[in-house]
Motif scaffolding. Sequence first.
Motif, PDB file in Angstrom:
ATOM      1  N   LEU A 168       0.856  -1.189   0.000  1.00 32.28           N
ATOM      2  CA  LEU A 168       0.000   0.000   0.000  1.00 32.28           C
ATOM      3  C   LEU A 168       0.888   1.233   0.000  1.00 32.28           C
ATOM      4  CD1 LEU A 168      -2.772  -0.713   2.655  1.00 32.28           C
ATOM      5  CD2 LEU A 168      -3.216   0.034   0.331  1.00 32.28           C
ATOM      6  N   THR A 169       0.735   2.095  -0.998  1.00 29.57           N
ATOM      7  CA  THR A 169       1.453   3.360  -0.966  1.00 29.57           C
ATOM      8  C   THR A 169       0.872   4.236   0.145  1.00 29.57           C
ATOM      9  OG1 THR A 169      -0.047   4.498  -2.486  1.00 29.57           O
ATOM     10  CG2 THR A 169       1.757   3.208  -3.470  1.00 29.57           C
ATOM     11  N   ARG A 174      -0.410   7.116  -0.066  1.00 20.71           N
ATOM     12  CA  ARG A 174      -1.689   7.677  -0.511  1.00 20.71           C
ATOM     13  C   ARG A 174      -2.787   6.637  -0.420  1.00 20.71           C
ATOM     14  NH1 ARG A 174      -4.207   7.388  -5.516  1.00 20.71           N
ATOM     15  NH2 ARG A 174      -5.924   8.879  -5.786  1.00 20.71           N
ATOM     16  N   GLN A 175      -2.524   5.423  -0.861  1.00 18.13           N
ATOM     17  CA  GLN A 175      -3.526   4.366  -0.783  1.00 18.13           C
ATOM     18  C   GLN A 175      -3.886   4.071   0.672  1.00 18.13           C
ATOM     19  OE1 GLN A 175      -1.372   1.387  -2.998  1.00 18.13           O
ATOM     20  NE2 GLN A 175      -2.604   1.704  -4.844  1.00 18.13           N
ATOM     21  N   LEU A 197     -11.800   3.260  -3.982  1.00 23.82           N
ATOM     22  CA  LEU A 197     -10.748   2.273  -4.194  1.00 23.82           C
ATOM     23  C   LEU A 197     -10.237   2.308  -5.630  1.00 23.82           C
ATOM     24  CD1 LEU A 197     -12.246  -0.743  -2.212  1.00 23.82           C
ATOM     25  CD2 LEU A 197     -10.532   0.899  -1.439  1.00 23.82           C
ATOM     26  N   ALA A 251      -7.894   5.132  -6.245  1.00 22.77           N
ATOM     27  CA  ALA A 251      -6.610   4.943  -5.568  1.00 22.77           C
ATOM     28  C   ALA A 251      -5.782   3.819  -6.185  1.00 22.77           C
ATOM     29  CB  ALA A 251      -6.842   4.645  -4.086  1.00 22.77           C
ATOM     30  N   LEU A 278      -6.645   0.649  -6.237  1.00 22.30           N
ATOM     31  CA  LEU A 278      -6.810  -0.564  -5.443  1.00 22.30           C
ATOM     32  C   LEU A 278      -7.860  -1.502  -6.015  1.00 22.30           C
ATOM     33  CD1 LEU A 278      -6.628   1.034  -1.884  1.00 22.30           C
ATOM     34  CD2 LEU A 278      -4.931  -0.481  -2.938  1.00 22.30           C
TER      35      LEU A 278
END
Length: 460
Positions: free
Chosen positions: A59-60, A62-63, A104, A107, A109
Amino acid sequence: MLAAMPPTSPTPVNRDEAPLRAAVRKSVRERGDACPGALRLHAADDGRLARLRLPAGLLTPRQAEVVADAAERLGDGHLDLTSRGNVQLRGLGGSCGAELAERLYEAGLLPSETHERVRNIVASPLAGLDELPSADVQLWARELDGLLCASARAAALSGRFLFALDDGRGDVAALGADVTLLARRDGSAVVRTGANRSGLRVTPEDAPRAALLAAETFLTLAEASGSGAWRVRELPAEPGRRLEAAVRAGLTDAGIATESVAEATSRDPVGESPLPGPVMSPDGTVALSVHARLGRLSVTQWRLLATAANGPLRVTPWRGVIVPGVAPVAADGVLDRLRTAGLITGPGSRWHGVGACTGRPGCAKALADVRSDAAAAVSRGSGGLPVYWSGCARRCGHPQGRWVDVVATGEGRYDISVRGDARPITTTGPEPELELEPEPEPELELADAVAAARTTPLTR
């Protein structure tokens, strides 16, 4: 008063084999796979539940903030870490599905609506972050995820099907995955299926494609068997025996050279998760291994982890998070802040090795509030075998290897055993109840019984 008998002569048992596999083979699964995802929300007693697949647990920052914001605005303000390195949001409203999906997707995801539940990929979380020479399993994970999402065939995989990408240290190779890629010292990779110790050697460049082809071969055999198998261990006996040969034939047809390996093992002891604490990285920074109490984080704790990281967070299959890129001079201070916030930052914590399912009131099938009972029992000791508290006999999310199995049988009543132990400890409740033995054992409170089981010597 709760009574218990201590365990004797525990014998390890592989959950992925024997009774479960035999039981599944006797029946044909008729219902569909209801495994939750980011688009298919599960209706729990505490609201809707979403499970976000995070290949390799990445997960970055930002994410990570998008997930925290979704948990805070749409859910109950917490994040649950799963035994596959994924994240769950609970307490979601019945009408928030479209908004959650949009967040999501924006982002990054949710790369595929048709494949979002099959992106179950775990990878060695410390690969490249400690001094152990390792394969680039993060690259494997990205490539495999892209191949999965591009394969129309792979969309038929169950949401329970698991890929494990092991850099050679043997950590995720011990998680009972359906397809395992295991890096070898000679620079090659071995693809294994199910609990097989043997495998097929391939080049590291071919490894992700070989993993996908192995999964697609499983699908072909499962469909031909008519069993409705979701996992490799659920295949009937005959197709189960033919799987490796079928995978080799499929790889050959795809132009991937293979070589049989009689026993594909790692170079290090298997099944060891990263201990909580600091880890020196080759680039001179420090990676922090942090665990969540009972696998659950508040959004405040989650944001502390994300802001401390200099790079993507890595959610681990042991309900922890690896925080990379911390400056050495700042590492102790960051660990102190995380410890003060209620996170597990060292192996000496009483919470280390203690896990639990959701239990009451979130799960309708649970027979007890296992999280509260587990928290109450933590004060009676620490160390020893991992312990996992389950609200019912399904034992959702329990660990692999040797562990203390604490299963609710009613309000205030639990069966306790060392995994593989032939004789469970039975606790009852509020009235004393001792098993009849030639020499009765002393009565034990629930917490004392669990602590005793964790430190019971293993005998052969």
